[in-house]
Design an enzyme around this catalytic site. Sequence first.
Site, PDB file in Angstrom:
ATOM      1  N   CYS A  50     -24.185  28.173 -79.047  1.00 15.79           N
ATOM      2  CA  CYS A  50     -23.790  26.790 -78.818  1.00 15.79           C
ATOM      3  C   CYS A  50     -22.331  26.551 -79.201  1.00 15.79           C
ATOM      4  CB  CYS A  50     -24.712  25.823 -79.526  1.00 15.79           C
ATOM      5  SG  CYS A  50     -24.984  26.226 -81.236  1.00 15.79           S
ATOM      6  N   ASN A  51     -21.728  27.501 -79.906  1.00 18.12           N
ATOM      7  CA  ASN A  51     -20.333  27.324 -80.303  1.00 18.12           C
ATOM      8  C   ASN A  51     -19.349  28.174 -79.525  1.00 18.12           C
ATOM      9  OD1 ASN A  51     -20.510  25.311 -82.204  1.00 18.12           O
ATOM     10  ND2 ASN A  51     -21.193  26.739 -83.776  1.00 18.12           N
ATOM     11  N   ARG A  52     -19.858  29.118 -78.724  1.00 21.92           N
ATOM     12  CA  ARG A  52     -18.926  29.958 -77.976  1.00 21.92           C
ATOM     13  C   ARG A  52     -19.599  30.625 -76.785  1.00 21.92           C
ATOM     14  NH1 ARG A  52     -15.967  32.730 -81.222  1.00 21.92           N
ATOM     15  NH2 ARG A  52     -16.658  31.620 -83.074  1.00 21.92           N
ATOM     16  N   HIS A  99     -10.809  40.261 -82.904  1.00 24.95           N
ATOM     17  CA  HIS A  99     -11.612  39.088 -82.579  1.00 24.95           C
ATOM     18  C   HIS A  99     -13.106  39.417 -82.708  1.00 24.95           C
ATOM     19  CE1 HIS A  99     -12.361  35.150 -80.872  1.00 24.95           C
ATOM     20  NE2 HIS A  99     -13.263  35.705 -80.084  1.00 24.95           N
ATOM     21  N   GLU A 114     -21.437  31.357 -92.051  1.00 24.84           N
ATOM     22  CA  GLU A 114     -22.832  31.044 -91.694  1.00 24.84           C
ATOM     23  C   GLU A 114     -23.484  32.320 -91.157  1.00 24.84           C
ATOM     24  OE1 GLU A 114     -24.044  30.909 -88.462  1.00 24.84           O
ATOM     25  OE2 GLU A 114     -22.235  30.957 -87.236  1.00 24.84           O
ATOM     26  N   PRO A 115     -24.758  32.528 -91.473  1.00 22.46           N
ATOM     27  CA  PRO A 115     -25.354  33.837 -91.212  1.00 22.46           C
ATOM     28  C   PRO A 115     -25.878  34.057 -89.785  1.00 22.46           C
ATOM     29  CG  PRO A 115     -26.891  32.458 -92.412  1.00 22.46           C
ATOM     30  CD  PRO A 115     -25.652  31.653 -92.208  1.00 22.46           C
ATOM     31  N   GLY A 189     -41.988  11.206-104.332  1.00 22.22           N
ATOM     32  CA  GLY A 189     -41.706  10.768-102.970  1.00 22.22           C
ATOM     33  C   GLY A 189     -41.791  11.985-102.068  1.00 22.22           C
TER      34      GLY A 189
END
Lengths: 422, 266
Positions: A50-52, A99, A114-115, A189
């Site tokens: 979703c990011n690349r 890259h 992030e994994p 709660g």
Amino acid sequence: MALFVSGLSHRNAPVELREQLAVDEDKLRELLRDIAAAGVVREVIILSTCNRVEVYAVADVPGEARATTFRRLCRHRGVEPSSVEAALYTYTEGDAVRHAFRVASSLDSMVIGEPQILGQVKDAFALAQSCEAVGPALHSLFTQAFAVAKKVRTETEIARHAVSVSFAAVELAKKIFAGLEGKAVLLVGAGKMSELAARHLVEQGAFPVYVTNRTWARAQEMARTLSGTAVPFDELSTALAAVEIVITSTGAPEPLIGRDMVQRVMHGRRGRPLFFIDIAVPRDVDGAVGSLDDVYCYDIDDLKQVVDANLRERVREAHRAEALIDREVGKFLARQGDVEVIPTIVSLRERLEAIRAGEVKRTLARLPGAPPETREAIEALSTAIVNKILHAPITKLRESSRAGSPRSWLDLVHELFGLTRR
Amino acid sequence: MHQTLLTVAIIGYVVATGLALAYLVQREELLHRLASLATLTAWVLHTVALLTLAFNLGRPPLASMPEAVSVAVWVVVVLEMWIERRSGLSVLGAFVLPVAVVFSMQSTPTRSLIGPTLSGAWLWVHIGLALVGIAALVLNFAGAVMYLLQEHQLRTKRPGTFYYSLPALATLDRLTYRTLALGFPFLTTGLILGVLWAGTAWGSVFTFDPLALSSYVAWAVYAATLAGRATGGWHGRRAAYFAIVGFAVLMLTLGAGLFLPGKHGG
């Protein structure tokens, strides 16, 4: 033949564009086959998250390969190529290697460290492999990228500190209690977020879990999902005495847990610390509670502050990771270069050795009475000449490969010595 | 000979301190390894220096204040390396080594700790035990400082360097407790032997001697902390404050031995 990566990511393309281009697994197979059929790339891997959306490929004519690949991609997704073109970035050779390493190591991610991204890269690699789109170049690039990602994870603290509120709470608990094994948790709660935090704590060994709620049925339900025990709401202070960690998330308009209540509870604890994680807004735990000895009280803002500090920490670690990646890129290119020129060096040697052996044989045939010393001298002389001649071109080939541009030299050597390509 | 070795060893401790502090801030594993290596190297040199000195003197190097302090530093470093290895508390050096360096820096000219009337095996035992006790209490102090720093981080809720590099409160509290439990018996036995000795050699247990008096006060502080811990309630921040007070008195004790006239000063 050249390696390139081309694509767009959260860094330069808006989410609208990214989601238009994102490809699911089935479509990806189709697309890979389609691109392979076009015959412009030797090897190709497509990474779509979703990011690349990125294409890693090896092609004889990179520019053409890139254009064709993205035209096909756009056609598959029904996107106008011109809208994509502006957002595309392209890296070649060493930059492409860097890259790939950065992406797999989560340095290019929206949340650094992030994994998930490593798993996504692995999936993309496996998918391309199953479509037989991966050859030796991308295979060695990606397997090395996985190794580098692992190294970055273990040698830097890039992924060490929590960047979500619920994990930050777990991290804080560990900074207070060291291990969480056998630490009792009380949920006051029953919200989604407190359930999540409780789950993280239980994963770290926290036990047992108590749940209390104004609505008894709700408490029982949550206790069931967490394999805990429901506690009547009016026994709150008794429950407080029995636990180490309290997660509150009720919708109460006023604080439920006041300073006096906690002070009484602390009296009987012989100094066992008590940690409040108050994710309710408005707060369930009175702010004054935190001033008591051995009581630590974090509300949602405090937790966010910890998350922010952790993010800054990750950025700091990312600098170290970049240095590590620089070194790895250098090593990879050196190895890669050698791999590229070695076949040529071998065939060059073989070629000259064949000439030498043939000529020596002919000469010796014309000297039937020559003593062994003379024969040996001729062998030694010819070998020495061959080695001297070979020295300069081989050195040049090795150097050019280390400098990252061996192709023109390879072609030249092939041409000059009349070598055939393997 | 031993003086040169000792100087090199002290330089080694200074280097190790610098590396350990850099590691505390940078959290770079390489710095930690270098610090450990420097500590071990300096300690080995220190050992050789002390052995050489003992050999030259023909007696344990415990009879003057600088000698005794040097031995104390030696024990402190041994304990630091041992605890660090056992508990994986990699930042311990950053808090212990500076104290060791400050101790090593005391450069008063050699003053005899023992008057001419005093000698004998029991005396060496008295001094030796007291020094081991003091060394353990140096670690107790380091643990307390670390505890207070981490506790401060957790209370102010603004994670900084110490939040990330220091271990959990429970771990640090355990460290201060264990080092106290280790040091106290040594200190106690050392003091009892000293008192008994004073009774026979000086004629009275209660003669005025600054070092002796100050050490009784330190002992009382540590005894109170230990009692408080054992009977409950005293731990964490309160125990840490007491550890620091106890250590301050202990420093006064050593200071008294170094600078004030008294029976220990000879």
